[in-house]
Design an enzyme around this catalytic site. Structure first.
Site, PDB file in Angstrom:
ATOM      1  N   ASP A 352      45.067  41.167  43.900  1.00  0.00           N
ATOM      2  CA  ASP A 352      44.818  42.599  43.860  1.00  0.00           C
ATOM      3  C   ASP A 352      44.461  43.036  45.281  1.00  0.00           C
ATOM      4  O   ASP A 352      44.099  42.210  46.118  1.00  0.00           O
ATOM      5  CB  ASP A 352      43.661  42.870  42.884  1.00  0.00           C
ATOM      6  CG  ASP A 352      43.338  44.340  42.796  1.00  0.00           C
ATOM      7  OD1 ASP A 352      44.277  45.141  42.682  1.00  0.00           O
ATOM      8  OD2 ASP A 352      42.151  44.691  42.847  1.00  0.00           O
ATOM      9  N   ASP A 548      39.057  41.720  41.050  1.00  0.00           N
ATOM     10  CA  ASP A 548      37.619  41.963  40.927  1.00  0.00           C
ATOM     11  C   ASP A 548      37.249  43.088  39.967  1.00  0.00           C
ATOM     12  O   ASP A 548      36.081  43.260  39.640  1.00  0.00           O
ATOM     13  CB  ASP A 548      37.019  42.279  42.300  1.00  0.00           C
ATOM     14  CG  ASP A 548      37.386  43.681  42.765  1.00  0.00           C
ATOM     15  OD1 ASP A 548      38.578  44.049  42.630  1.00  0.00           O
ATOM     16  OD2 ASP A 548      36.513  44.403  43.247  1.00  0.00           O
ATOM     17  N   ASP A 552      41.412  44.328  36.074  1.00  0.00           N
ATOM     18  CA  ASP A 552      42.031  43.032  36.379  1.00  0.00           C
ATOM     19  C   ASP A 552      41.816  42.001  35.276  1.00  0.00           C
ATOM     20  O   ASP A 552      42.383  40.912  35.336  1.00  0.00           O
ATOM     21  CB  ASP A 552      41.458  42.473  37.692  1.00  0.00           C
ATOM     22  CG  ASP A 552      41.847  43.324  38.891  1.00  0.00           C
ATOM     23  OD1 ASP A 552      42.932  43.931  38.852  1.00  0.00           O
ATOM     24  OD2 ASP A 552      41.063  43.398  39.854  1.00  0.00           O
TER      25      ASP A 552
END
Length: 654
Positions: A352, A548, A552
């Site tokens: 990410d 995080d 996610d």
């Protein structure tokens, strides 16, 4: 050591808590050395017995006197093993190493080989003690974490700061931490000027971390320079430190495939060994002239001692536990030895953007209202965003506070988080939307086309179904992100991908700076899962996703290895992940891979050594060449060697 090892490596929580509660007092020191007393007593009696046997040759030291002497040496170390063996037999578990050791040593006493019987049990006991020492050393960093939890905290109540137990402090209260003190609870820094914190005990990062107003401070950090005030946002038992401890204490729940295989083999292997030993003792009666029962019993006993799977059963879980201990000291938490094993095969990393490769600490660069005052736009938006944990939402709230805009007085209801889009809610009787372009398109709200050309992150706002303005927000790349990408390629990670819900122009800009060629922006959580599933269609691909945020969690669960950034990461991401990087540094992904590979290498060294030595001495024993002393080396000696080799992992530099 099959069952003893299980007891040691699981159920760590009570042991660690006990240590932390009692401290390193005199009683704790005594209890640490108490288990060694039986072995030391047995060793002294054995050495003196051997000296009298081989050098003094005293007249009284024979017959019943000699038997009683060696029996006295045997009982301190042998009796606990015999009792445990009987307990296992009572539970219908006949073939354990406790029963193997008991049969072998009692048999040695039967044929008059008293010193050898004592030696087998003595070295077995020493192996147990060294194993305990090794495990305790592996847990040293976890105990250190417990030791850094402050016993008191200074909380603001009735206009005064009072010293109380941190467990009694509620979310929303304000605490004060003086220079040199440890932070007792997670919270948000509310001082205007920057403050520095030592995070080494918590994250393994030696460099002090500078934090500013609105940033998260974690329990266990040490305040360096000046007194700071913190708004508590997690209860004592829900703090980041408490989560670390809980995960670290339960790492042995998920076993690696190698560990599971050896355990299954041990359960089959042990009864076979007993059967072969019986045949080795009895069959020669039919084929050997001048058959002497004691001679073949001695060989069978040697075979039993050599055959004990101690070295294998100890070294493998201990190796993994050492690897997990080494990782935890570097701020990396594996939730099971299976992930330590799997990470050695890692060849694809998908990351990410926000909070993983970038700091996730946004700053509002510009506020552009439309047909509304800047103050009203900021007030309504901040009131809505205060219900979100997203870094961009925190940035807007902080900007509003900096501008002395008191958004807390606004009435809020019907707040809804639309995953991958933004927020919707009723603020002061108005329907407010705040999020990305997809959110406004979803509700068919028109906005100026030029906003899509902005390179930075944009938060758009609509009030009562009409575009009301936008916030331009900037993030920064983490200091070690570029180096992390380079090191990943060096350790054999062939494919690096970046996924983000942010707009494509922002994602492309970050990707170019980091040298990542495969990037995807404007993704919803389900789009990220789809990308992961596409990548996993290749059979040889072992994939880790690093993230995080709350969004996610789906992707972390879908990947082979889910890696969460634990410092700024959301609770749900940390809970879902298989590995947690408490330092929030992407370069620690490479450290995790290196620790996994070192652990894998040490474990296979131990397996190879155990099999080779045992095979050689087994052949010699069956042929009558090996003595019980060689059997002791093949069993306990090799066990000690593999224990020391496993402990070596904790001393390696990564």
């Amino acid at each position: 050591m099959i069952f003893q090892e299980k007891h040691i490596l699981t159920d760590n929580k009570n042991k660690i808590s006990h240590t932390a509660d009692n401290g390193h007092d005199h009683g704790a020191e005594e209890s640490r050395w108490r288990p060694w007393i039986p072995a030391v007593l047995s060793l002294i009696l054995l050495i003196n017995g051997l000296y009298m046997d081989n050098y003094l040759r005293l007249g009284f030291f024979k017959g019943i006197a000699r038997f009683v002497w060696y029996l006295t040496a045997y009982l301190p170390v042998g009796l606990p093993v015999i009792i445990q063996g009987l307990r296992q037999i009572a539970q219908k578990d006949l073939f354990t190493e406790f029963s193997l050791m008991s049969i072998a040593t009692l048999g040695a006493f039967y044929i008059g080989e008293y010193p050898e019987g004592v030696a087998v049990m003595l070295f077995y006991a020493l192996g147990e003690l060294f194993q305990n020492t090794a495990v305790n050393r592996a847990k040293k960093s976890i105990k250190a974490l417990l030791d850094i939890r402050p016993k008191t905290a200074s909380v603001l109540r009735e206009g005064l700061y009072q010293e109380v137990n941190p467990k009694t402090i509620a979310i929303g209260e304000t605490i004060q931490v003086k220079a040199g003190e440890k932070v007792p609870l997670d919270g948000i820094l509310i001082d205007e000027s920057n403050s520095s914190f030592n995070t080494s005990a918590l994250t393994g990062e030696s460099r002090p971390q500078s934090l500013k107003k609105g940033q998260t401070v974690l329990a266990g950090m040490i305040n360096i320079h000046k007194t700071v005030t913190i708004h508590v946002n997690h209860a004592f038992d829900d703090s980041s430190l408490a989560r670390i401890l809980d995960m670290a204490q339960n790492t042995s729940a998920k076993k690696a495939k190698t560990e599971q295989l050896i355990r299954r083999l041990a359960k089959i292997y042990t009864p076979i060994v007993v059967g072969v030993a019986v045949l080795l003792c009895m069959l020669p009666y039919f084929f050997v002239e001048n058959y002497v029962f004691d001679t073949w019993l001695y060989r069978a006993l040697i075979f039993l001692v050599i055959s004990c799977p101690c070295a294998l059963v100890i070294s493998i879980p201990l190796g993994y536990f050492s690897g997990i201990g080494a990782a935890s000291r570097r701020g990396i938490l594996f939730k099971g030895s299976n992930y330590l094993d799997l990470i050695t095969q890692l060849n694809t990393v998908v990351m990410d953007k926000t909070g993983t490769l970038t700091k996730g600490v946004f700053n509002v660069q510009k506020v552009i209202p439309k047909d509304i005052s800047q103050e009203e736009l900021a007030s309504l938006t901040a009131a809505l965003e205060s219900k979100s944990t997203h870094p961009a939402a925190k940035a807007i709230c902080q900007w509003a506070l900096d501008q002395k805009i008191n958004y807390h007085i606004a009435t809020t209801k019907d707040i809804e988080e639309i995953s991958g889009h933004g927020l919707k809610g009723m603020i002061n009787g108005k329907i407010v939307l705040a999020g990305n372009a997809k959110l406004l398109r979803k509700f068919q709200i028109a906005y100026p086309d030029e906003i899509d050309q902005e390179v930075e992150t944009i938060v758009m706002v609509a009030i009562n179904a009409k575009f009301a303005g936008h916030f331009i927000i900037a993030d920064e790349i983490k200091e070690d992100a570029l180096e992390a990408v380079r090191q990943m390629r060096e350790v054999g990670i062939e494919k690096i991908v970046m996924l983000s819900g942010d707009k494509s122009s922002v994602v492309q800009k970050i990707a170019i700076q980091l040298g990542i060629s495969e990037v995807y922006g404007y993704l919803l959580p389900e789009d990220k899962v789809e990308q992961i599933e596409q990548l996993k269609k290749e059979p040889a691909r072992v994939l880790a996703f690093v993230g995080d945020g709350v969004n996610d969690a789906l992707v972390l669960a879908a990947s082979d290895i889910g890696i969460a950034m634990g410092g700024l990461g959301s609770d749900v991401a940390i809970e879902t992940a298989d590995v947690v990087i408490q330092t929030d540094q992407p370069s620690r992904i490479v450290t995790a891979v290196k620790i996994g590979k070192a652990t894998h290498s040490v474990i296979w060294q131990n397996i190879t050594l155990s099999f080779v030595v045992k095979a050689i001495v087994l052949i010699l024993g069956a042929g009558g060449i090996a003595t019980m002393w060689k059997a002791v080396f093949a069993d306990v000696g090799v066990s000690l060697i593999v224990i020391l080799n496993a402990m070596r992992i904790q001393k390696m530099s990564f």
